[in-house]
Scaffold this motif. Structure first.
Motif, mmCIF file in Angstrom:
data_model
loop_
_atom_site.group_PDB
_atom_site.id
_atom_site.type_symbol
_atom_site.label_atom_id
_atom_site.label_comp_id
_atom_site.label_asym_id
_atom_site.label_seq_id
_atom_site.Cartn_x
_atom_site.Cartn_y
_atom_site.Cartn_z
ATOM 1 N N LEU A 160 0.812 -1.180 0.096
ATOM 2 C CA LEU A 160 0.142 -0.008 -0.016
ATOM 3 C C LEU A 160 0.805 1.368 -0.071
ATOM 4 N N TYR A 161 1.896 1.326 0.898
ATOM 5 C CA TYR A 161 2.916 2.472 0.968
ATOM 6 C C TYR A 161 4.187 2.127 1.764
ATOM 7 N N TYR A 162 5.143 2.871 1.666
ATOM 8 C CA TYR A 162 6.186 2.745 2.533
ATOM 9 C C TYR A 162 6.181 3.833 3.500
ATOM 10 N N GLU A 163 6.177 3.678 4.698
ATOM 11 C CA GLU A 163 6.293 4.760 5.796
ATOM 12 C C GLU A 163 7.580 5.050 6.492
ATOM 13 N N PRO A 164 8.105 6.142 6.305
ATOM 14 C CA PRO A 164 9.247 6.356 6.931
ATOM 15 C C PRO A 164 9.473 6.456 8.441
ATOM 16 N N PHE A 165 10.447 5.954 9.022
ATOM 17 C CA PHE A 165 10.679 6.214 10.453
ATOM 18 C C PHE A 165 11.183 7.635 10.812
ATOM 19 N N VAL A 166 10.879 8.268 11.730
ATOM 20 C CA VAL A 166 11.075 9.720 12.275
ATOM 21 C C VAL A 166 11.683 9.672 13.652
ATOM 22 N N GLY A 167 12.679 10.361 13.874
ATOM 23 C CA GLY A 167 13.333 10.431 15.382
ATOM 24 C C GLY A 167 12.476 11.314 16.094
ATOM 25 N N TYR A 168 12.086 10.918 17.213
ATOM 26 C CA TYR A 168 11.298 12.095 18.051
ATOM 27 C C TYR A 168 12.446 12.183 19.230
ATOM 28 N N ILE A 169 13.191 13.484 19.527
ATOM 29 C CA ILE A 169 14.263 13.507 20.271
ATOM 30 C C ILE A 169 14.071 14.688 21.384
ATOM 31 N N SER A 271 1.416 -3.256 3.959
ATOM 32 C CA SER A 271 0.643 -3.973 2.719
ATOM 33 C C SER A 271 -0.753 -4.565 3.334
ATOM 34 N N ILE A 272 -1.617 -4.689 2.166
ATOM 35 C CA ILE A 272 -2.646 -5.644 2.572
ATOM 36 C C ILE A 272 -2.483 -6.920 2.201
ATOM 37 N N ILE A 273 -2.827 -7.709 3.178
ATOM 38 C CA ILE A 273 -2.372 -9.065 3.244
ATOM 39 C C ILE A 273 -3.687 -9.892 3.416
ATOM 40 N N TYR A 274 -3.602 -11.289 2.375
ATOM 41 C CA TYR A 274 -4.803 -12.128 2.406
ATOM 42 C C TYR A 274 -4.172 -13.619 1.903
ATOM 43 N N HIS A 275 -5.152 -14.426 2.113
ATOM 44 C CA HIS A 275 -4.820 -15.911 2.043
ATOM 45 C C HIS A 275 -4.717 -16.024 0.399
ATOM 46 N N ALA A 300 5.232 11.328 0.591
ATOM 47 C CA ALA A 300 5.998 11.402 -0.628
ATOM 48 C C ALA A 300 7.420 11.128 -0.719
ATOM 49 N N PHE A 301 7.673 10.246 0.250
ATOM 50 C CA PHE A 301 9.080 9.899 0.245
ATOM 51 C C PHE A 301 9.365 8.817 -0.690
ATOM 52 N N HIS A 302 10.270 8.628 -1.559
ATOM 53 C CA HIS A 302 10.650 7.791 -2.365
ATOM 54 C C HIS A 302 11.930 6.981 -2.194
ATOM 55 N N ASN A 303 13.029 7.815 -1.657
ATOM 56 C CA ASN A 303 14.303 7.106 -1.401
ATOM 57 C C ASN A 303 14.351 6.635 0.038
ATOM 58 N N VAL A 304 13.722 5.278 -0.104
ATOM 59 C CA VAL A 304 13.707 4.693 1.336
ATOM 60 C C VAL A 304 14.276 3.270 1.439
ATOM 61 N N GLU A 305 14.849 2.789 2.728
ATOM 62 C CA GLU A 305 15.312 1.341 2.877
ATOM 63 C C GLU A 305 14.429 0.814 3.717
ATOM 64 N N ILE A 306 13.652 -0.472 3.086
ATOM 65 C CA ILE A 306 12.772 -1.063 3.783
ATOM 66 C C ILE A 306 13.334 -1.620 4.966
ATOM 67 N N ILE A 307 12.761 -1.703 6.156
ATOM 68 C CA ILE A 307 13.386 -2.346 7.515
ATOM 69 C C ILE A 307 12.444 -3.607 7.606
ATOM 70 N N SER A 308 12.842 -4.689 7.872
ATOM 71 C CA SER A 308 12.151 -5.792 8.095
ATOM 72 C C SER A 308 11.295 -5.741 9.427
ATOM 73 N N PRO A 309 9.891 -6.403 9.391
ATOM 74 C CA PRO A 309 9.176 -6.308 10.648
ATOM 75 C C PRO A 309 9.266 -7.528 11.531
ATOM 76 N N LEU A 310 10.279 -8.571 10.756
ATOM 77 C CA LEU A 310 10.425 -9.890 11.535
ATOM 78 C C LEU A 310 11.257 -9.911 12.585
ATOM 79 N N SER A 311 10.948 -10.378 13.742
ATOM 80 C CA SER A 311 11.867 -10.534 14.938
ATOM 81 C C SER A 311 13.038 -11.481 14.535
ATOM 82 N N LYS A 312 14.245 -10.882 14.635
ATOM 83 C CA LYS A 312 15.413 -11.861 14.328
ATOM 84 C C LYS A 312 16.099 -12.265 15.575
#
Length: 312
Positions: A160-169, A271-275, A300-312
């Motif tokens: 659906l979209y890529y959502e950037p992380f933003v620091g709150y400091i 993403s929207i996910i389904y069986h 409107a962000f385009h130059n992003v690096e996707i971070i996995s949501p999977l626990s490692k």
């Protein structure tokens, strides 16, 4: 043997109680009991051990329930096939949404969706990714909105979209003077995190794990909500990372605490996910189109690096 009887079996197996199962099926308890007795007589076996409290499945009953799920699911797909053929976009649709997406995304698209597709009856639940996967595989959800990639053979994903992380400091933090931050600036040990079970937490940990940590901190604090993380950060208890959409409603004072990343910006994929066997594709397509169209104006962000949501 009838589909109705199998539905009754599944209801009793889920609730472990004849009365509650009857309420779910909108029939009287005697009616449900009579139909179950007829089925057991026809098969010449006992599906349920009624001597146990709560009621338990017999050994053969467990096998019957597994098969009954498949039969009931497939029977329901007949209507889905007809709806697809007719191009009908309507009916009940069960949608799960993860907690870190629900508060920001749902208000953005829900009104527009129900206005455009008034015949769709959305049943929306806030669920963790683990709960969503279980319910999709069990047939209790038609689709969900979650952080991806999940890399599961049984589940399909449509971004659906890529959502950037933003620091709150906070103002007393070591990074407060940096206009933009780098991933290498992060230290997991002075970071406020969501509690275990949130995929956004796992994304933050995956983002930070490759960098050195300090071992002399007095405490490590975790919370169940992003709003609480912001409040704790305002008290000077550490920095946190926010999904971009969570920053849009912050007041002017809080917005000054935001620090964006240098590119490529770390981001999560939503993403929207389904069986893989899901047939209500006309509703999934409609949800995807409405959400994608609305979100395009917000992120409107385009130059992003996707971070996995999977626990490692």
């Amino acid at each position: 043997m009838t589909i109705t009887q199998l539905n009754y079996v599944l209801a009793i197996a889920e609730h472990k109680n004849f009365t509650k199962a009857a309420e779910k099926c909108f029939v009287t308890q005697p009616t449900l009991s009579t139909q179950i007795q007829k089925l057991e007589d026809e098969l010449d076996i006992l599906i349920f051990d009624r001597s146990k409290k709560p009621i338990e499945l017999t050994d053969v009953g467990r096998k019957i329930v597994h098969q009954a799920k498949n039969i009931v699911d497939e029977s329901e797909r007949i209507q889905d096939i007809v709806d697809q053929q007719k191009g009908f976009i309507g009916g009940e649709f069960r949608l799960g949404i993860i907690p870190t997406v629900m508060p920001t995304l749902l208000p953005m698209f829900l009104k527009a969706f129900i206005k455009k597709y008034p015949k769709v009856k959305l049943k929306i639940e806030e669920l963790t990714t683990e709960e969503i996967i279980t319910r999709i595989n069990d047939g209790h959800l038609d689709a969900a909105i979650a952080a991806t990639p999940l890399v599961l053979e049984s589940i399909k994903e449509r971004v659906l979209y890529y959502e950037p992380f933003v620091g709150y400091i906070p103002n007393d933090h070591r990074l407060k003077d940096k206009k933009k931050i780098d991933v290498s600036d992060l230290d997991i040990n002075d970071m406020l995190l969501l509690e275990d079970g949130h995929c956004f937490r796992d994304g933050v940990i995956n983002l930070c794990k490759a960098f050195k940590t300090h071992q002399d901190d007095q405490f490590q604090l975790e919370s169940g909500s992003i709003e609480t993380l912001i409040k704790l950060s305002n008290e000077g208890l550490g920095m946190t990372l926010l999904p971009y959409l969570n920053t849009m409603d912050l007041n002017e004072k809080m917005s000054k605490q935001l620090h964006h990343f240098n590119e490529p910006t770390p981001a999560r994929e939503v993403s929207i996910i389904y069986h893989k066997n899901e047939l209500k594709m006309q509703i999934i397509d409609a949800l995807h189109d409405v959400i994608s169209g609305i979100i395009r104006g917000a992120i409107a962000f385009h130059n992003v690096e996707i971070i996995s949501p999977l626990s490692k």
